[in-house]
Design an enzyme around this catalytic site. Structure first.
Site: not given
Ligand code: TA6
Length: 295
Positions: A70, A93, A155, A199, A258
């Site tokens: 994360r 990932r 991301h 978002d 991202e």
């Molecule tokens: O990048 C935006 C997103 O799609 C959000 O909706 C949120 O879910 C984030 O990615 C994080 O995703 P993850 O699967 O890493 O928790």
């Protein structure tokens, strides 16, 4: 670990056991330091000498083979978001990428090259260059006999001083899908400001984005090639509290900008065709082009 150690470069690239016992590659260039886990080919740290880190890492992140890290730069492939019960944001990932090369470039940057192990009819490589900026390049080649369609995204989680004082500029006039409103809108503001969960997937944009941070007294610049989508995300309070690997108040100190090709900007490669997505992250002392104009 031994297979990795052959890629060490004394004083520049060292490989050891990191969080959760996962191998970690630590890099020192003439200008900066960085940290990359072969788990996901995940850049977890980039910091210019004398500056605050550019990348955000959650203090609650897990470091296990079965879960994504994360923070930093998750490599999203071959799909973005949820996909019918399969792991969100694709499996790349969660994969253990092969480190295939490390090198010192003439001007004191360090380059690392990774490859995604796969039996699928495509080749995916990821190059990370650590210098006065962070440059990432994700190449996908269709090695099969049929067209291949995929989504991809770097991301990136950015470290900031306070989301409530942050501005993200460069997307004015760009059409976006608002995930929370489930609506397609156009960005009218000269800079995005944050006061709730945000978002948004901006489509058909090659724009360079500026992350203007008056608290850390810097602007971070995100430039890209081979990318038509930019996603801007901050979870704010409620979503932060729902994420077990993210601190309840960490939303204050991060923003995701991202760069990739998602949704209607997904990529289709003919047999033998290759795509290249590059992202460069740099930082400069704070200037407030937006504020001064608005003043
Ligand atoms: O990048 C935006 C997103 O799609 C959000 O909706 C949120 O879910 C984030 O990615 C994080 O995703 P993850 O699967 O890493 O928790």
């Amino acid at each position: 670990m031994n297979a990795l150690k052959i890629h060490e470069i004394p004083g520049r690239v060292t490989i050891s056991s990191g969080n959760g016992g996962l191998p970690v590659i630590r890099v020192r260039s003439d200008f900066s330091t960085a940290e990359i886990y072969p788990h996901g080919a995940h850049v977890t740290g980039f910091q210019k000498h004398g500056e605050a880190p550019l990348l955000f890492m959650s203090a609650a992140s897990e470091f296990r083979a079965e879960t994504p890290i994360r923070g930093g730069v998750p490599v999203i492939f071959p799909w973005f978001g949820s996909r019918g019960g399969m792991v969100a944001h694709g499996f790349a990932r969660l994969a253990e990428w092969d480190l295939v090369a490390t090198s010192v470039l003439p001007l004191g940057s360090i380059k690392l090259s990774f490859q995604l192990p796969t039996e699928e009819p495509y080749r995916v490589t990821f190059d990370v260059t650590i210098g006065s900026s962070l440059i990432m390049a994700l190449a996908v080649c269709n090695t099969g006999a049929a067209p291949f369609t995929f989504e991809t995204c770097l991301h990136t989680y950015f470290q900031i001083g306070d989301i409530r004082q942050l501005r993200v500029a460069g997307l004015q006039g760009t059409r976006y899908h608002d995930q929370l409103l489930a609506a397609d809108l156009t960005e009218t503001a000269d800079a995005i400001r944050f006061s709730a969960e945000t978002d948004r997937t901006y489509q058909d944009t090659a724009a360079t984005v500026a992350i203007i941070d008056p608290v850390l007294d810097r602007s971070m610049i995100v430039s890209k090639t081979g990318s038509k989508s930019t996603v801007v995300w901050n979870p704010w309070i409620a979503k932060s509290q729902r994420m077990p690997d993210f601190g309840d108040d960490e939303y204050l100190r991060m923003v995701c900008v991202e760069s990739g090709n998602v949704s209607e900007n997904a990529v289709t490669l003919a047999p033998g065709e290759e795509s290249l997505l590059t992202v460069e992250v740099s930082s400069f002392p704070f200037t407030d082009p937006i504020g001064s104009r608005a003043g």
